[in-house]
Motif scaffolding. Structure first.
Motif, short mmCIF file in Angstrom:
data_model
loop_
_atom_site.label_atom_id
_atom_site.label_comp_id
_atom_site.label_asym_id
_atom_site.label_seq_id
_atom_site.Cartn_x
_atom_site.Cartn_y
_atom_site.Cartn_z
N GLU A 121 31.66 59.49 27.04
CA GLU A 121 30.25 59.35 27.43
C GLU A 121 30.09 59.33 28.94
N GLY A 122 31.21 59.38 29.64
CA GLY A 122 31.14 59.49 31.10
C GLY A 122 31.21 58.17 31.85
N HIS A 123 31.41 57.07 31.14
CA HIS A 123 31.49 55.78 31.84
C HIS A 123 32.82 55.63 32.56
N ASP A 124 32.82 54.80 33.58
CA ASP A 124 34.09 54.34 34.12
C ASP A 124 34.66 53.35 33.11
N VAL A 125 36.00 53.29 33.06
CA VAL A 125 36.62 52.41 32.07
C VAL A 125 37.65 51.52 32.75
N LEU A 126 37.64 50.26 32.38
CA LEU A 126 38.65 49.32 32.87
C LEU A 126 39.37 48.78 31.64
N PHE A 141 43.87 51.74 33.80
CA PHE A 141 44.56 50.95 32.78
C PHE A 141 45.61 50.07 33.41
N SER A 142 45.71 48.86 32.91
CA SER A 142 46.65 47.92 33.49
C SER A 142 47.02 46.90 32.43
N ALA A 143 48.24 46.36 32.54
CA ALA A 143 48.64 45.34 31.57
C ALA A 143 48.15 43.96 32.00
N THR A 144 47.96 43.79 33.32
CA THR A 144 47.47 42.52 33.83
C THR A 144 46.31 42.80 34.80
N MET A 145 45.54 41.78 35.09
CA MET A 145 44.40 41.98 35.99
C MET A 145 44.47 41.05 37.20
N PRO A 146 45.44 41.28 38.07
CA PRO A 146 45.49 40.44 39.28
C PRO A 146 44.32 40.78 40.20
N ASP A 147 44.12 39.91 41.20
CA ASP A 147 43.00 40.11 42.12
C ASP A 147 43.00 41.50 42.74
N ALA A 148 44.20 41.96 43.08
CA ALA A 148 44.29 43.26 43.75
C ALA A 148 43.67 44.37 42.90
N ILE A 149 43.84 44.26 41.59
CA ILE A 149 43.26 45.28 40.71
C ILE A 149 41.74 45.13 40.69
N LEU A 150 41.30 43.87 40.61
CA LEU A 150 39.86 43.64 40.58
C LEU A 150 39.20 44.19 41.85
N ILE A 182 40.27 46.75 43.66
CA ILE A 182 40.20 48.23 43.52
C ILE A 182 39.03 48.59 42.62
N THR A 183 38.90 47.84 41.54
CA THR A 183 37.82 48.08 40.59
C THR A 183 36.46 47.98 41.29
N LYS A 184 36.29 46.88 42.04
CA LYS A 184 35.01 46.67 42.73
C LYS A 184 34.71 47.81 43.69
N GLN A 185 35.76 48.21 44.40
CA GLN A 185 35.55 49.22 45.44
C GLN A 185 35.32 50.62 44.85
N PHE A 186 36.05 50.94 43.79
CA PHE A 186 36.03 52.33 43.35
C PHE A 186 35.39 52.58 41.98
N GLN A 187 35.13 51.52 41.24
CA GLN A 187 34.55 51.77 39.92
C GLN A 187 33.07 51.43 39.89
#
Ligand code: ADP
Ligand code: MG
Length: 576
Positions: free
Chosen positions: A38-43, A184-193, A195-200
């Motif tokens: 459907e075109g959404h970003d996915v986390l 996709f990630s197995a864990t959600m450390p701050d660093a991933i969050l 990246i998510t905030k910045q690019f998703q």
């Protein structure tokens, strides 16, 4: 449960997926495929083995409708192995779609060849961050037409120090077009969050509960088997363990069929399960297995997915799993619901022993070496089994028909012992299965010492003599079977003849030495040695990488290096 045909994917992909033996979508696939299409970003948050490749791979392929000069989809993976794996899977999904070019790029392969490949145009690029950056700098790759970017195993990439590379790659997309970003990630450390905030862009979150790790409740053993004797060894071991329900894993469909045929030829009821079977066949197999009609199920890893049987007593790795995670999946089939399970692995040759040790490190478990029975032990076992069966038959009470025959025979005036002896020789099959030359085995067992680790040492005043005395007394082994003893500050290492290891482990577990309770287990000395040579950098030979990738050890190697703290984990476990 979601079937693939409920997911609005094209008939071509549906056909390919069916051919691969997938029937139902895994949880992550069921949620991520629609969101992505459907075109959404996915986390997506999920562990290994949950089917992420198809979760992002199928929507990626669905995006491609025409020849692309520049990639329309970019997939970033942490390692070369993963890049290859993802590219291979994607080619399978796109088997019935014409002309979709997939280009894998990673360090360690001549960059010129990749440049040629990219020049010819490709729809999907799969690459490691380091090598992707190389191509960006050389302008041999650009993302002006890229509409979708996928980060696979994002946490792993950050752990490996690829953060800047990833950010730079994501920033290289034209400012006006926000590419659909799937992470996709197995864990959600701050660093991933971050990246998510910045690019998703308002991503749909998909969280999959992790598969529970049950292998800690499973006793795990391995057997070294001479090449070409694996089937025989398996027959001997099935006879010994005599499990109520047993799952045997092979790496290929043909091995599944071959092994099932061989076991059945020796009147062992076994049934094979693999991806080539129709659903109705699979159902039939499972009913027979579950109902205990056929207590041995032989399967490939893929076919075994989704099978849910709780009371499997024994798992056999007939072939060493090709992937470390598979080991966990296979072994996790037993030892469920609080029951104690057993798993055995057959290996042939030094190379496989090495692979098995890698599995031990990766899974942080101890797989204990056991020896195949000798011909004498087989004979003894056969005899014991026969006697037990006869005694059981006696206990079952009198059978009228047999009793009549018995009386007829007795009326002949033959001595009872002679009668019994004749009946035994008619019924007793003392089968000795050829698994190896006993002489060779004894010889190697004699010289093959195994190092054991006891949880007490100088801290409680233990001396070498105490250990020798205790072992001789408790286990009734001769002093010759005990080799070097090394009493350290809070543990003790003892070398024991391989043939005596089982008995020493069994008898010494919980025994007392000078008033202290002993916990004993196999020591993994090779691990210690290897982690030392790691520190000296010996293990980096033979790997050519691009300038970026070379600085970072591959995950496997890093895992090896982790050996150092595994030791303390093991010790603290032993103290419990
Ligand atoms: P992950 O990336 O989450 O670790 P993979 O995509 O590598 O998982 O899939 C793990 C294994 O499961 C692969 O062998 C794959 O072929 C298989 N697999 C994936 N999805 C399915 C499915 N829906 N049905 C059956 N097998 C599947
Ligand atoms: Mg994966």
């Amino acid at each position: 449960m979601t079937k693939f045909n409920e997911l609005a994917i094209s008939p071509e992909i549906l056909r390919a997926v069916e051919e691969m033996g997938y029937e139902e979508a895994t949880a992550i696939q069921a949620s991520a495929i629609p969101a992505s299409m459907e075109g959404h970003d996915v986390l997506g948050l999920s562990n290994t083995g949950t089917g992420k490749t198809a979760a992002f791979g199928i929507p990626a392929i669905e995006k491609i409708h025409e020849y692309c000069k520049d990639p329309k989809v970019l997939i970033i993976c942490p390692t070369r192995e993963l890049v290859e794996q993802v590219a291979t899977e994607l080619r399978k999904f796109s088997k019935y779609k014409e002309g979709i070019k997939i280009a894998p790029v990673y360090g360690g392969q001549p960059i010129e060849r990749q440049i040629q490949l990219l020049k010819r145009g490709c729809a999907i690029v799969v690459g490691t961050p380091g090598r992707l950056m190389d191509h960006l700098r050389r302008h041999t790759l650009r993302f002006t037409n890229c509409e979708q970017v996928i980060l696979d195993e994002a946490d792993e990439m950050l752990n490996m120090g690829f953060k800047e590379d990833i950010e730079e790659i994501l920033k290289s997309f034209p400012a006006q077009t926000h590419p659909q970003t799937i992470l996709f990630s197995a864990t959600m450390p701050d660093a991933i969050l971050k990246i998510t905030k910045q690019f998703q862009n308002d991503p749909v979150q998909v969280k999959i509960k992790s598969v529970q790790r049950t292998i800690d409740t499973v006793d795990q053993y391995y057997y070294e088997v001479p090449r070409g004797k694996k089937t025989n060894a398996l027959r001997v071991l099935l006879d010994r363990y005599d499990p109520e329900l047993c799952m045997i894993f092979c790496n290929t469909k043909s091995m599944v069929d071959e092994l099932a045929a061989e076991l059945n030829a020796h009147s062992m009821k076994a049934i094979g399960l693999h991806g080539d079977m129709k659903q109705s066949q699979r159902d039939l197999v499972m009913t027979q297995f579950r109902g205990g009609k056929c207590p041995v199920l032989i399967a490939t890893d893929v076919a075994a997915r989704g099978i849910d049987v709780d009371n499997i007593a024994l798992v056999v790795n007939f072939d060493l799993p090709q992937d470390m995670e598979y080991y966990i999946h296979r072994v996790g089939r037993t030892g469920r619901a609080g029951k104690k399970g057993k798993a055995i692995t057959l290996i042939s040759g030094k190379r496989q022993l090495y692979d098995l040790k890698a599995i031990m490190r990766y899974t942080k478990t101890n797989i204990v070496k056991r020896l195949l029975p000798t011909s004498e032990q087989m004979e003894e076992n056969n005899r014991k089994k026969f006697i037990t069966e006869v005694l059981e038959a006696c206990n079952e009470g009198v059978n009228q028909d047999s009793m009549e025959i018995a009386n007829e025979l007795l009326a002949e005036g033959i001595a009872v012992e002679n009668l019994i002896s004749a009946l035994i020789s008619m019924n007793y099959k003392n089968e000795i299965i050829d698994i190896a030359d006993d002489e060779v085995r004894r010889y190697s067992a004699h010289f093959d010492k195994v190092r054991l680790n006891l949880n007490i040492g100088k801290n409680v005043g233990i001396q070498t003599g105490n250990v020798v005395a205790a072992i001789i007394e408790e286990c009734a082994v001769s002093a010759k079977a005990i080799g070097r003893i090394d009493v350290r500050s809070d543990f003790t290492l003892v070398d024991v003849e391989a043939a005596k290891v089982d008995i020493v482990l069994e008898k010494m577990q919980g025994a007392m030495i000078r008033g202290h309770k002993v916990l004993i287990q196999i020591d993994e000395a090779p691990k210690r040695k290897r982690s030392q040579s790691m520190r000296q950098g010996k293990h980096h030979g033979g790997r050519k990488e691009s300038s970026k990738d070379a600085r970072k050890p591959a995950p496997r190697e890093r895992r090896r290096g982790a050996g150092r703290h595994e030791r303390s984990v093991r010790k603290s476990k032993a103290k419990k």
